[in-house]
Design an enzyme around this catalytic site. Structure first.
Site, PDB file in Angstrom:
ATOM      1  N   SER A 125      54.244  21.847   8.502  1.00 23.89           N
ATOM      2  CA  SER A 125      55.312  22.636   9.552  1.00 23.89           C
ATOM      3  C   SER A 125      54.977  22.154  11.016  1.00 23.89           C
ATOM      4  CB  SER A 125      54.980  24.092  10.327  1.00 23.89           C
ATOM      5  OG  SER A 125      54.913  25.549   9.021  1.00 23.89           O
ATOM      6  N   GLU A 158      45.605  18.705   5.845  1.00 21.58           N
ATOM      7  CA  GLU A 158      47.428  20.310   5.860  1.00 21.58           C
ATOM      8  C   GLU A 158      46.168  22.032   4.878  1.00 21.58           C
ATOM      9  OE1 GLU A 158      50.797  17.928   5.144  1.00 21.58           O
ATOM     10  OE2 GLU A 158      49.668  18.612   2.830  1.00 21.58           O
ATOM     11  N   GLU A 200      50.738  21.129  -3.333  1.00 20.16           N
ATOM     12  CA  GLU A 200      50.933  21.379  -4.175  1.00 20.16           C
ATOM     13  C   GLU A 200      50.673  20.780  -5.785  1.00 20.16           C
ATOM     14  OE1 GLU A 200      54.912  20.291  -2.645  1.00 20.16           O
ATOM     15  OE2 GLU A 200      53.986  21.670  -1.206  1.00 20.16           O
ATOM     16  N   HIS A 240      48.178  16.456  -3.228  1.00 19.25           N
ATOM     17  CA  HIS A 240      48.587  17.337  -2.449  1.00 19.25           C
ATOM     18  C   HIS A 240      48.526  18.481  -2.800  1.00 19.25           C
ATOM     19  CE1 HIS A 240      52.401  18.900  -0.858  1.00 19.25           C
ATOM     20  NE2 HIS A 240      52.605  18.264   0.522  1.00 19.25           N
ATOM     21  N   ASN A 244      57.637  13.091   3.419  1.00 16.94           N
ATOM     22  CA  ASN A 244      57.235  13.835   1.922  1.00 16.94           C
ATOM     23  C   ASN A 244      58.606  14.320   1.926  1.00 16.94           C
ATOM     24  OD1 ASN A 244      56.906  15.031  -0.916  1.00 16.94           O
ATOM     25  ND2 ASN A 244      55.156  16.101   0.229  1.00 16.94           N
ATOM     26  N   TRP A 245      59.246  13.796   1.086  1.00 14.01           N
ATOM     27  CA  TRP A 245      61.023  14.502   0.191  1.00 14.01           C
ATOM     28  C   TRP A 245      60.981  15.718  -0.349  1.00 14.01           C
ATOM     29  CZ3 TRP A 245      64.924  10.169   0.359  1.00 14.01           C
ATOM     30  CH2 TRP A 245      65.021   9.600   1.395  1.00 14.01           C
ATOM     31  N   LYS A 246      59.595  15.477  -1.309  1.00 11.55           N
ATOM     32  CA  LYS A 246      59.188  16.214  -2.581  1.00 11.55           C
ATOM     33  C   LYS A 246      60.031  16.261  -4.193  1.00 11.55           C
ATOM     34  CE  LYS A 246      56.886  19.527   0.514  1.00 11.55           C
ATOM     35  NZ  LYS A 246      55.579  20.785   0.990  1.00 11.55           N
ATOM     36  N   GLY A 257      57.098  17.817   5.705  1.00 13.20           N
ATOM     37  CA  GLY A 257      57.778  18.289   4.729  1.00 13.20           C
ATOM     38  C   GLY A 257      59.385  18.664   4.927  1.00 13.20           C
ATOM     39  N   GLY A 258      59.357  19.752   5.258  1.00 16.50           N
ATOM     40  CA  GLY A 258      60.985  20.164   5.307  1.00 16.50           C
ATOM     41  C   GLY A 258      61.876  19.411   6.415  1.00 16.50           C
ATOM     42  N   GLY A 295      55.107  24.736   4.886  1.00 16.24           N
ATOM     43  CA  GLY A 295      56.019  25.033   4.489  1.00 16.24           C
ATOM     44  C   GLY A 295      56.758  26.541   5.146  1.00 16.24           C
TER      45      GLY A 295
HETATM   46  C1  PEP Z   1      54.056  18.688   3.213  1.00 13.51           C
HETATM   47  O1  PEP Z   1      54.777  19.210   2.289  1.00 13.51           O
HETATM   48  O2  PEP Z   1      53.101  18.174   2.990  1.00 13.51           O
HETATM   49  C2  PEP Z   1      54.666  19.648   4.759  1.00 13.51           C
HETATM   50  C3  PEP Z   1      53.532  19.562   5.671  1.00 13.51           C
HETATM   51  O3  PEP Z   1      54.796  20.383   4.621  1.00 13.51           O
HETATM   52  P1  PEP Z   1      56.161  21.448   5.741  1.00 13.51           P
HETATM   53  O4  PEP Z   1      56.133  19.778   6.587  1.00 13.51           O
HETATM   54  O5  PEP Z   1      57.168  21.651   5.361  1.00 13.51           O
HETATM   55  O6  PEP Z   1      55.294  22.073   6.044  1.00 13.51           O
END
Ligand code: PEP
Length: 250
Positions: A210, A164, A96, A94, A9-11, A231-232, A170
């Site tokens: 994470s 999640e 967010e 998600h 997920n590049w957000k 994500g990251g 994050g």
């Molecule tokens: C996400 O945003 O779905 C996520 C899991 O982010 P991260 O891997 O950065 O925690």
């Protein structure tokens, strides 16, 4: 056992040029990883350009969100029909989106149904916040989110669910493999109650929060974990490829 999925997920990161460059890098190491479905989810405006880069490779496309209506006066929104042909997957619900855009289980349910009707594969996100976890409500929160999102959904054949925990997204504070497995086992049994054991067994369950190349093995070894939503670390082709490799190694 479903084929594991590792979705990035590049957000709201990458310009068009950066997205194309990142996708080109992914075509090397990531394309070569077998035994796992690799999905990249760039911002809407880069979907077509990234698709052109990864076409012909084993990398699949996903969107980060969509509206549930097919067309109309919804300024700034993107419909399911606009995504078909560009994407196979769509991330829905998600945390967010729930937190910053006030998406409710009812809205997410409409989106899940619209995605399925359009032939898109939803990656449905569920997960509890820190206060909910500390109060001992993680299981009930996740179960309620699942019930809400799957109302009137008759088939889960193309559904994936991402667990999640919000406190792990994050933050660098990943859930332990054991903690993830506990809730993901409950997700599996909730799907079995709502549908059937056989149907539930085939649904890929992804852990997200994470995930890194260093901790992926901890999740990959859990019986109810069939992938990761990243994500990251998905913004780095080498790290994302290592995560995919780690998940494939099981
Ligand atoms: C996400 O945003 O779905 C996520 C899991 O982010 P991260 O891997 O950065 O925690």
């Amino acid at each position: 056992m479903p084929t594991p999925i590792v979705a990035g997920n590049w957000k709201m990161n990458t310009t068009l040029a950066e997205a194309v460059a990142l996708a080109s890098e992914m075509c090397g190491a990531l394309d070569a990883v077998g035994g796992v479905e690799k999905v990249v989810c760039p911002p809407f405006i880069s979907l077509k350009a990234v698709k052109d880069v990864v076409d012909g490779t084993s990398i699949r496309m996903g969107a980060q969100n969509m509206h549930y209506e097919e067309k109309g006066a919804y300024t700034g929104e993107v419909s399911p029909g606009m995504l078909t042909g560009l994407c196979e997957y769509v991330i829905l619900g998600h945390s967010e989106r729930r937190q910053y855009f006030w998406e409710t289980d009812e809205v997410i349910n409409r989106k899940v149904r619209a995605a399925l009707a359009a032939g898109l594969k939803p990656i449905l996100c569920v997960g509890e916040g820190l206060e909910e976890r500390e109060a001992g409500w993680a299981k009930s929160v996740v179960t309620a989110q699942l019930h809400g999102a799957l109302n009137f959904v008759t088939s889960i054949d193309t559904l994936a669910v991402a667990y999640e925990p919000i406190w792990a997204i994050g933050t660098g504070v990943a859930a332990t493999g054991e903690a993830a497995e506990e809730i993901m086992g409950i997700i599996r049994s909730t799907l079995a109650e709502l549908y059937s054991e056989a149907a539930a067994r085939e649904v890929p369950l992804l852990y997200g929060g994470s995930v890194t190349p260093d901790n992926v093995a901890e999740y990959a070894s859990q019986p109810n974990v069939n992938g990761a939503l990243v994500g990251g670390a998905s913004l780095d082709a080498a790290r994302f490829s290592d995560i995919a490799r780690g998940m494939a190694a099981g």
